[in-house]
Design a protein around this motif. Structure first.
Motif, PDB file in Angstrom:
ATOM      1  N   UNK A  70     -74.476 -24.174 -34.936  1.00 35.53           N
ATOM      2  CA  UNK A  70     -75.669 -24.289 -34.087  1.00 35.53           C
ATOM      3  C   UNK A  70     -75.327 -23.910 -32.653  1.00 35.53           C
ATOM      4  N   UNK A  71     -74.164 -24.341 -32.175  1.00 36.19           N
ATOM      5  CA  UNK A  71     -73.738 -23.996 -30.808  1.00 36.19           C
ATOM      6  C   UNK A  71     -73.631 -22.488 -30.637  1.00 36.19           C
ATOM      7  N   UNK A  72     -73.102 -21.809 -31.655  1.00 35.31           N
ATOM      8  CA  UNK A  72     -72.984 -20.349 -31.597  1.00 35.31           C
ATOM      9  C   UNK A  72     -74.366 -19.716 -31.406  1.00 35.31           C
ATOM     10  N   UNK A  73     -75.344 -20.218 -32.128  1.00 35.11           N
ATOM     11  CA  UNK A  73     -76.702 -19.673 -32.013  1.00 35.11           C
ATOM     12  C   UNK A  73     -77.327 -20.005 -30.663  1.00 35.11           C
ATOM     13  N   UNK A  74     -77.167 -21.242 -30.232  1.00 34.37           N
ATOM     14  CA  UNK A  74     -77.762 -21.682 -28.957  1.00 34.37           C
ATOM     15  C   UNK A  74     -77.232 -20.852 -27.792  1.00 34.37           C
ATOM     16  N   UNK A  75     -75.949 -20.500 -27.847  1.00 37.82           N
ATOM     17  CA  UNK A  75     -75.305 -19.771 -26.752  1.00 37.82           C
ATOM     18  C   UNK A  75     -75.510 -18.258 -26.819  1.00 37.82           C
TER      19      UNK A  75
END
Length: 324
Positions: A75-80
């Motif tokens: 999820x962090x990869x997508x958010x960033x």
């Protein structure tokens, strides 16, 4: 006056550029980040949708599995990622609700992402290795309580749907489990089949094929009604365990700031996919419950996510489920 005019023209120019990008979108492949291992229920749903959405959008949708930390790394990869519509976050109750109460996230699950569409939901199912002697949910609970040490339960990590469901199962049945975290429920299921762990409170779509094949044993589902695709499996209520109701819904999100026109295009492609009879047949065959048509909007997903945060965060915190 000259500076104000220049600024106004610059802003207008940026707006036109952004609009042009939205009109042309997409011009190259789109990545869907699935925060769990390949072969699991999230991965399976994402790949079915990606293949059909490709037809509507005219570009391939590539599934990238980014595992770890109960899905929070993916999820962090997508958010960033840039808010341009080329990176989509696939997730569910665990990744986009529970993780906010379990992990110290570097992103906000509501403020840093934009909802796209509410996807089919997945009731949970209590399954065990075949070596467990119980043949009913009542017998399973008695067997679990009789063990000299807590039986092992596979999960997709701390705060994952399978972990929350396991904690919920403990609270309503009075049992105690020892959790074994994996990078997804697909590898956990493999170990269950091999007899390395005792049980999983799993997503139905992940386990149903193995239940049908006879490689694991099913006891109950956590829905209010039996599944049309598995009518022989009772609900937890029918099996004598009241209050054990839980549905693991899924969704698609994009980074905050993604143009509304792009969000609308992605939503339309997803809705078209979900309304395709062939796609519906595939998803329903996995034990998934299709989203009502009036709920296939970004607003419906946003409302569901906020309501579930209000419901589950107090339960998770009371159970002291947390990872630094």
């Amino acid at each position: 006056m000259g500076r104000k005019l220049l600024w106004a023209l610059l802003v207008a120019g940026l707006g036109l550029t952004s609009g042009a990008r939205a009109d042309d979108y997409p011009t190259h492949p789109i990545t869907i980040i699935v925060p769990f291992a390949a072969g699991g229920p999230s991965d399976a749903m994402a790949r079915v949708l990606a293949e059909r959405m490709r037809i509507s959008l005219g570009q391939p949708l590539v599934v990238e599995n980014v595992t770890g930390a109960g899905g929070s790394i993916g999820v962090a990869r997508a958010v960033q990622s840039p808010p341009d519509g080329y990176t989509i976050s696939f997730g569910h109750l665990g990744t986009h609700v529970a993780n906010g109460a379990v992990y110290k996230l570097k992103y906000d699950l509501v403020a840093d992402i934009e909802p796209v569409v509410l996807l089919p939901s997945n009731p949970m199912i209590v399954v065990s290795k075949n070596a467990v002697p119980a043949t009913s949910l009542k017998e399973l609970i008695e067997w679990l309580k009789s063990r000299p040490s807590p039986p092992t339960a596979g999960t997709a990590g701390a705060g994952s749907g399978s972990h929350i469901a396991g904690v919920y199962f403990e609270s309503v049945s009075g049992i105690k489990l020892q959790y074994v975290p994996y990078r997804g429920t697909a590898p956990a299921l493999n170990d269950l089949i091999a007899g390395q762990i005792d049980l999983i409170v799993d997503q139905t779509s992940n386990s149903i094929a193995q239940v049908r094949a006879g490689t694991i044993r099913a006891y109950a589902i956590t829905d209010s009604k039996r599944l049309a695709s598995a009518p022989g499996i009772p609900t937890a209520e029918e099996a004598g365990l009241k209050g054990f109701n839980m549905t693991l819904w899924s969704g698609l999100w994009v980074p905050k700031g993604t143009p509304k026109e792009i969000v609308a295009k992605l939503n339309a492609a997803a809705v078209e996919a979900l309304n395709d009879p062939a796609v519906r047949k595939q998803l329903e065959g996995q034990g998934l419950e299709m989203t009502p048509k009036d709920q296939l909007t970004p607003e419906a997903l946003g409302a569901r996510q906020k309501a579930e945060i209000a419901k589950w965060w107090p339960i998770i915190k009371a159970a002291n489920i947390k990872v630094d």
